[in-house]
Design an enzyme around this catalytic site. Structure first.
Site, mmCIF file in Angstrom:
data_model
loop_
_atom_site.group_PDB
_atom_site.id
_atom_site.type_symbol
_atom_site.label_atom_id
_atom_site.label_comp_id
_atom_site.label_asym_id
_atom_site.label_seq_id
_atom_site.Cartn_x
_atom_site.Cartn_y
_atom_site.Cartn_z
ATOM 1 N N ASP A 75 23.278 -20.200 6.331
ATOM 2 C CA ASP A 75 22.291 -19.957 7.372
ATOM 3 C C ASP A 75 20.928 -20.501 6.968
ATOM 4 O O ASP A 75 20.470 -20.286 5.845
ATOM 5 C CB ASP A 75 22.162 -18.458 7.640
ATOM 6 N N TYR A 87 11.901 -22.844 8.174
ATOM 7 C CA TYR A 87 11.870 -22.448 6.767
ATOM 8 C C TYR A 87 11.275 -23.559 5.908
ATOM 9 O O TYR A 87 11.749 -24.701 5.929
ATOM 10 C CB TYR A 87 13.264 -22.094 6.250
ATOM 11 N N SER A 138 18.401 -14.157 17.357
ATOM 12 C CA SER A 138 17.930 -13.450 16.165
ATOM 13 C C SER A 138 16.798 -12.517 16.554
ATOM 14 O O SER A 138 15.797 -12.944 17.141
ATOM 15 C CB SER A 138 17.441 -14.447 15.104
ATOM 16 N N GLN A 190 21.134 -12.050 14.821
ATOM 17 C CA GLN A 190 20.769 -11.985 13.413
ATOM 18 C C GLN A 190 19.568 -11.050 13.244
ATOM 19 O O GLN A 190 18.433 -11.449 13.413
ATOM 20 C CB GLN A 190 20.445 -13.378 12.876
ATOM 21 N N SER A 222 18.430 -9.548 4.962
ATOM 22 C CA SER A 222 17.801 -8.557 4.083
ATOM 23 C C SER A 222 18.638 -7.299 3.896
ATOM 24 O O SER A 222 18.124 -6.176 3.981
ATOM 25 C CB SER A 222 16.403 -8.188 4.583
ATOM 26 N N ALA A 256 17.016 -5.149 1.419
ATOM 27 C CA ALA A 256 15.614 -4.795 1.686
ATOM 28 C C ALA A 256 14.680 -5.578 0.773
ATOM 29 O O ALA A 256 13.883 -5.011 0.029
ATOM 30 C CB ALA A 256 15.396 -3.289 1.544
ATOM 31 N N LYS A 314 15.494 -2.798 -9.025
ATOM 32 C CA LYS A 314 14.687 -3.396 -10.096
ATOM 33 C C LYS A 314 13.212 -3.016 -10.028
ATOM 34 O O LYS A 314 12.477 -3.195 -10.996
ATOM 35 C CB LYS A 314 14.837 -4.910 -10.083
ATOM 36 N N GLY A 316 20.412 -14.414 -0.439
ATOM 37 C CA GLY A 316 19.788 -15.613 -0.999
ATOM 38 C C GLY A 316 19.870 -15.530 -2.509
ATOM 39 O O GLY A 316 20.272 -14.505 -3.069
#
Length: 332
Positions: free
Chosen positions: A49, A54, A151, A176, A205, A208, A215, A284
């Site tokens: 995607d 972008y 989206s 999306q 996401s 999130a 982390k 990603g």
């Protein structure tokens, strides 16, 4: 890798999709981006995607070069149109002019004759929906896309677009939206309408913005080199999750992940995939090892007791207004 139908279409997509919103053309160098794409392929990911906006169109070009030489029929490539891609007044939106010009530019950058799904990146309130849908129909009939998607559209907008798509004899198969344990807005209106109409969610996401990986710790600065410290990687979008209250809540999920034998990231991805209306979760990566961890969420089934325990820890943001689909931190 596990595969699901995209909505009620006949096309299968990988449960884990690879997206290059922030990374390609901005956060990581092209060689590193290509390595991640190839790692995704090695792990069985076939769904990719991107969007024309972008990295100012660079992300599409990087993905096109990274996928060059792959068997095209074995891939599902999605891109989007809406946000500005140039300085002109018509270099944005969902007018016929912008759609027809944008699909050709996207195909050139992606080095392909067609995309599998061409998506409206947002709803265009300045353009009649009929004009937009008729342009999408011509894109499909011209062989430049197999299906169309949207989206971050409202439930009412999805329903209206689906009705026009049926009249035009094209298939609107996907939406999306943002979706995670921390942001469940779509559950109130978008998911029921989509389920009724045979539209699948390709969610972005699911972790999130990385917060659900655990982390980020309450009371401590973000790790060096993380998304929260890198302006190029969308630091502004993660800030809504960076309060100590949210980070403390996330840490309470860790024992549940350990109990299930999953990493925190795997738990987050597996959680969104428990929703039967979700066709794929977009991840990603800046390093191949991130993908090696993420793909292990494919096919994971979380039992009812675990899902209940998650709900008891997380106070979810569920759709209060059926017309609302986005978070305050709306991405481009």
């Amino acid at each position: 890798m596990e595969f699901r139908h995209l909505g009620r279409s006949g096309m299968l997509v990988s449960e884990i999709a690879y997206g290059n919103w922030i990374t390609h053309g901005s956060q990581v160098e092209e060689e590193q981006a290509t390595t991640c794409v190839h790692a995704a392929l090695d792990h069985g990911i076939t769904t990719f995607d991107t969007a024309d906006v972008y990295a100012g169109t660079r992300a599409e070009a990087v993905l096109g070069r990274a996928l060059a030489g792959q068997r095209r029929e074995g891939l599902e490539i999605f891109t989007k149109v809406f946000w500005p891609t140039g300085p002109g007044r018509n270099d944005r939106g969902l007018s016929r002019k912008h759609i027809m010009e944008s699909i050709d530019a996207s195909l050139r950058r992606l080095q392909t004759d067609y995309v599998d799904v061409y998506q409206a990146h947002r709803y265009d309130y300045a353009t009649p929906l009929a004009e937009t849908m008729e342009a999408f129909a011509d894109v499909v009939r011209g062989g430049k896309a197999h299906y169309i998607g949207v989206s971050e559209w409202k439930a009412t907008e999805i329903r209206a677009a689906h009705e026009l798509a049926r009249e035009l004899k094209i298939q609107l198969v996907s939406n999306q939206p943002q979706y995670s344990m921390l942001w469940r807005v779509i559950e109130g209106g978008v998911v029921p309408v989509s389920d009724e109409l045979g539209i699948g969610q390709i969610v972005w996401s699911p972790m999130a913005q990385g917060v659900l990986t655990g982390k980020y710790l309450p009371g401590q600065p973000p790790p060096a080199g993380s998304r929260a410290t890198d302006d190029k990687s969308g630091a502004m979008f993660i800030q809504r999750w960076m309060s100590d209250d949210v980070l403390s809540t996330v840490q309470r999920l860790r024992p549940l992940a350990d109990q299930a034998g999953l990493s925190m990231a795997q738990l987050a991805i597996a959680w969104v995939l428990q929703n039967p209306n979700v066709s794929a979760a977009i991840v990603g990566a800046t390093r191949p090892e991130q993908l090696a961890d993420n793909v292990k969420a494919a096919g994971v089934k979380l039992d009812a007791d675990l899902l209940k325990a998650i709900d008891e820890i997380v106070d979810p943001v569920v759709e209060r207004d059926p017309a609302r689909t986005e978070s305050p931190a709306q991405r481009p």
